[in-house]
Structure formats: C-alpha cells, structure tokens
Design an enzyme around this catalytic site. Structure first.
Site, PDB file in Angstrom:
ATOM      1  N   GLY A   1       0.807  -1.221   0.000  1.00  0.00           N
ATOM      2  CA  GLY A   1       0.000   0.000   0.000  1.00  0.00           C
ATOM      3  C   GLY A   1       0.837   1.267   0.000  1.00  0.00           C
ATOM      4  O   GLY A   1       2.016   1.255  -0.323  1.00  0.00           O
TER       5      GLY A   1
ATOM      6  N   HIS B   1       3.867   1.714  -7.879  1.00  0.00           N
ATOM      7  CA  HIS B   1       2.811   0.705  -7.748  1.00  0.00           C
ATOM      8  C   HIS B   1       1.851   0.780  -8.937  1.00  0.00           C
ATOM      9  O   HIS B   1       1.455  -0.235  -9.512  1.00  0.00           O
ATOM     10  CB  HIS B   1       1.991   0.934  -6.469  1.00  0.00           C
ATOM     11  CG  HIS B   1       2.767   0.818  -5.197  1.00  0.00           C
ATOM     12  ND1 HIS B   1       3.062   1.905  -4.409  1.00  0.00           N
ATOM     13  CD2 HIS B   1       3.299  -0.256  -4.565  1.00  0.00           C
ATOM     14  CE1 HIS B   1       3.728   1.509  -3.337  1.00  0.00           C
ATOM     15  NE2 HIS B   1       3.891   0.203  -3.408  1.00  0.00           N
TER      16      HIS B   1
ATOM     17  N   LYS C   1      12.459  -2.146  -9.029  1.00  0.00           N
ATOM     18  CA  LYS C   1      13.077  -1.349  -7.965  1.00  0.00           C
ATOM     19  C   LYS C   1      13.626  -2.313  -6.918  1.00  0.00           C
ATOM     20  O   LYS C   1      14.713  -2.121  -6.379  1.00  0.00           O
ATOM     21  CB  LYS C   1      12.024  -0.416  -7.337  1.00  0.00           C
ATOM     22  CG  LYS C   1      12.607   0.761  -6.604  1.00  0.00           C
ATOM     23  CD  LYS C   1      12.828   0.493  -5.160  1.00  0.00           C
ATOM     24  CE  LYS C   1      11.579   0.682  -4.347  1.00  0.00           C
ATOM     25  NZ  LYS C   1      11.838   0.495  -2.922  1.00  0.00           N
TER      26      LYS C   1
ATOM     27  N   GLN D   1      14.158  -8.985  -5.047  1.00  0.00           N
ATOM     28  CA  GLN D   1      12.842  -9.569  -4.738  1.00  0.00           C
ATOM     29  C   GLN D   1      12.245 -10.261  -5.972  1.00  0.00           C
ATOM     30  O   GLN D   1      11.678 -11.356  -5.861  1.00  0.00           O
ATOM     31  CB  GLN D   1      11.900  -8.467  -4.248  1.00  0.00           C
ATOM     32  CG  GLN D   1      10.475  -8.917  -4.010  1.00  0.00           C
ATOM     33  CD  GLN D   1       9.669  -7.844  -3.308  1.00  0.00           C
ATOM     34  OE1 GLN D   1       9.703  -7.758  -2.098  1.00  0.00           O
ATOM     35  NE2 GLN D   1       8.933  -7.039  -4.041  1.00  0.00           N
TER      36      GLN D   1
HETATM   37  P1  AMP Z   1       5.770  -2.411  -1.788  1.00  0.00           P
HETATM   38  O1  AMP Z   1       4.410  -1.857  -1.541  1.00  0.00           O
HETATM   39  O2  AMP Z   1       6.884  -1.479  -1.474  1.00  0.00           O
HETATM   40  O3  AMP Z   1       5.938  -3.784  -1.170  1.00  0.00           O
HETATM   41  O4  AMP Z   1       5.871  -2.640  -3.358  1.00  0.00           O
HETATM   42  C1  AMP Z   1       4.904  -3.378  -4.035  1.00  0.00           C
HETATM   43  C2  AMP Z   1       5.384  -3.614  -5.442  1.00  0.00           C
HETATM   44  O5  AMP Z   1       5.603  -2.356  -6.074  1.00  0.00           O
HETATM   45  C3  AMP Z   1       6.707  -4.388  -5.507  1.00  0.00           C
HETATM   46  O6  AMP Z   1       6.674  -5.288  -6.598  1.00  0.00           O
HETATM   47  C4  AMP Z   1       7.700  -3.294  -5.733  1.00  0.00           C
HETATM   48  O7  AMP Z   1       8.873  -3.710  -6.392  1.00  0.00           O
HETATM   49  C5  AMP Z   1       6.905  -2.353  -6.602  1.00  0.00           C
HETATM   50  N1  AMP Z   1       7.489  -1.010  -6.542  1.00  0.00           N
HETATM   51  C6  AMP Z   1       7.684  -0.243  -5.448  1.00  0.00           C
HETATM   52  N2  AMP Z   1       8.327   0.897  -5.782  1.00  0.00           N
HETATM   53  C7  AMP Z   1       8.551   0.839  -7.115  1.00  0.00           C
HETATM   54  C8  AMP Z   1       9.182   1.693  -8.060  1.00  0.00           C
HETATM   55  N3  AMP Z   1       9.716   2.849  -7.711  1.00  0.00           N
HETATM   56  N4  AMP Z   1       9.227   1.290  -9.345  1.00  0.00           N
HETATM   57  C9  AMP Z   1       8.696   0.106  -9.727  1.00  0.00           C
HETATM   58  N5  AMP Z   1       8.084  -0.749  -8.893  1.00  0.00           N
HETATM   59  C10 AMP Z   1       8.016  -0.389  -7.601  1.00  0.00           C
END
Ligand code: AMP
Length: 310
Positions: free
Chosen positions: A31, A37, A149, A153
């Site tokens: 979130g 996202h 990013k 992962q």
């Molecule tokens: P998170 O909510 O941080 O767990 O991220 C959820 C998803 O969004 C994961 O697959 C992240 O790699 C992706 N995500 C977060 N930040 C970025 C970004 N700046 N660019 C691309 N994908 C992102």
C-alpha cells in the site's frame, strides 16, 4: 472495484474469473501507492482480464528493529488510486486473516535470498516469499507483477515460483523514478526535506556507474568503486552496500559481461533506500536500463510522498 478482506472471497473471485475463461493478474503491495505501484497495475491491466491488487503490510518481512509500526498506511486513498488504475479486486486482509493462529510454515529461497538486502535483513525475504506463496496459493494461476526497484525480490520470487511449481508467471516491471532520479518508495515519506535532497545520491551513483561501464570499464571492483565515490559526496547518507552482480542468479562477478545489475542500499535518516540499474553487455555494446521517470504535471516531485506521510 470490489474491496474484499477474506481469503475465501479472493479465491472465489479468482476461480470464477478463470472458469469464465478470463485471465487473472496479481499486483501484491504493502500500500501507500505511488506511481511505481500504479505502473504495475497499468501493465497488468493491459495484459489480464481480472486485475487483483493486494494491500498487506506483512509483519513477517520486517525485522524486530524495523519500521513495521511506522510504515505508512493509507488504505482509503489507495482504494481511490487503485480504482482509477483499473483494479477490479482490492484485497486488504487483516494479519489474522493471513496468519490465523500465527506463523508455522515459512518459505526460504536458499542462495538468492541471502546476499545483498538479505545480508542486512536476514528474515526479510523469507517473509516476502511466505506471503507471496500464500497469495499465489489463494489467487491460483495468474500473472504476477513485481517492480525491478526491488530487483532481488523479483529474482527471489521468480525462483520460488519455479521451485514450488506455482502456476504463476512472474513479470518484472521497470523501476519508476521521481523527476530528479530518486527511486519511488513508500519509505521516501520518512525523509526530511534535507534528507530528501541527499537521497538523490543513490540514483546519481547508479547513473554514474552505468556511465563508467558505457565508457568501457568492465572490472567489477572499479565499477563498484565508481558508485562508492559518488556516495561519498553525501556524508550524511550511510552506505550499506554497492554490489555488481550477474543478473539472473545475483552471483558475484569479476568482469562485467552479459546481463549485470548494479545495486545500492543506504540509510538516509530513518529510511533505508535501495536503487539499481541493469546492464546488458555484449562486447563494447552496453544496453542500460535505468528505469522510467514518472511525469506528474502540476505536482512537485516530492509532494506525493509528503502527502503519503500526512
Ligand atoms: P511495496 O508496496 O513497497 O511492497 O511494493 C509493491 C510492489 O511495487 C513491488 O513489486 C515493488 O517492487 C513495486 N514497486 C515499489 N516501488 C517501485 C518503483 N519505484 N518502481 C517500480 N516498482 C516499484
């Protein structure tokens, strides 16, 4: 868009869609949505019929001394952004719904999950793979979208899906940056204005490093040192690692050749930030993937993040 909070509802909606001949796309998140996202949702929207997004701040992937309690939570605002991005089902489970009776079974991907971010955050990837394995089990056959990013992962989750025979295609999507280069992250909300300015040193280090490779440097130690030199320009930014690795298995390398990732992690104030770029090297030719910049007219680069912490 339907918002559901039980495993049974999510399973039912995914099963019904497939029974009707529709494909399912899954975007797992914690979130506090930003354009990073949303970019995953946009790609998934074009490739799948039923688009499922999940919001779950997964306690299992936070260390005891990490920011679980402080992690920004904005579910109502996120729901609006998800609906605007074309999400069909938003799954927002409680911790009890995801881990009824606690955590007994976990998933560990040996090797891939242990270096880089796994070295500083020993339980982190087990938390990620455990919750993602559960989501894959609940949603079933689908395409699942993850951002580069979090480069490590993506590799860890892809390996897990292969090893556990999940009927899931793991799709890696471009890293999305602010206009000044900073990789978008929910954790950017922790930065003061001054720290926010210093934080651009991570992307500068990554950009400069790719430049040295383009100019012909192929020695991994020299390439990493180029990044470290840039990081030193901001003494307030505490470098955790600079690593130059083979892309597909994240193995250490001596000479750069083929597909390579340069990854950086650092602490800026109370935020732990990461960045990376991918390089595809064939002889003298270098294809550089620095990600994409989110252009948001009428908004200063940092305003979204400040709103996120409000
Ligand atoms: P998170 O909510 O941080 O767990 O991220 C959820 C998803 O969004 C994961 O697959 C992240 O790699 C992706 N995500 C977060 N930040 C970025 C970004 N700046 N660019 C691309 N994908 C992102």
């Amino acid at each position: 868009m339907i918002v559901v909070d039980t495993v049974d509802e999510l399973r039912q909606l995914s099963d019904d869609a497939r029974r009707a001949g529709r494909t399912v796309g899954l975007v797992p998140t914690m979130g506090c949505f930003h354009a990073g996202h949303e970019s995953l949702m946009h790609v998934a929207r074009t490739e799948c019929d039923l688009l499922v997004t999940t919001i779950f701040v997964n306690p299992l992937q936070f260390g005891a001394d990490e920011d679980l309690d402080a992690y920004p939570r904005h579910v109502e605002r996120d729901a609006g952004r998800a609906a605007a991005a074309g999400v069909d089902v938003l799954f927002v489970p409680s911790t009890d719904e995801m881990y009824p009776g606690g955590v007994r079974t976990t998933v560990h991907v040996a090797g891939l999950a242990e270096g880089l971010c796994g070295a500083a955050r020993p339980a982190h990837f087990d938390g990620v793979t455990t919750v993602v394995a559960k989501l894959f089990g609940i949603v079933g056959p689908c395409r699942a979208y993850f951002g580069r990013k979090d480069f490590q992962q993506v590799q860890v989750v892809r390996q897990m899906a292969r090893d556990l025979n999940h009927p899931v295609e793991v799709v890696g999507c471009p890293l999305v940056r602010e206009l000044d280069g900073l990789a978008m992250s929910s954790r950017n909300a922790y930065l003061t204005e001054e720290e926010r300015a210093s934080a651009t040193v991570l992307s500068k280090a990554v950009f400069w490093t790719s430049e040295t490779v383009v100019r012909g440097e192929r020695d991994a130690v020299a390439v990493a040192e180029a990044a470290r030199q840039v990081m030193r320009l901001e003494p307030g930014v505490v470098l955790e690692y600079v690593e130059v690795r083979r892309a597909h298995d994240l193995a250490p390398i001596v000479q750069l050749d083929g597909d390579v990732v340069v990854a950086v992690a650092a602490r800026v104030g109370r935020a732990r930030l990461i960045d990376n770029c991918s390089l595809a090297i064939t002889g003298d030719d270098v294809l550089v993937d620095l990600g994409v910049v989110a252009h948001r007219p009428n908004r200063q680069p940092f305003q979204g993040d400040i709103a996120c912490s409000a």
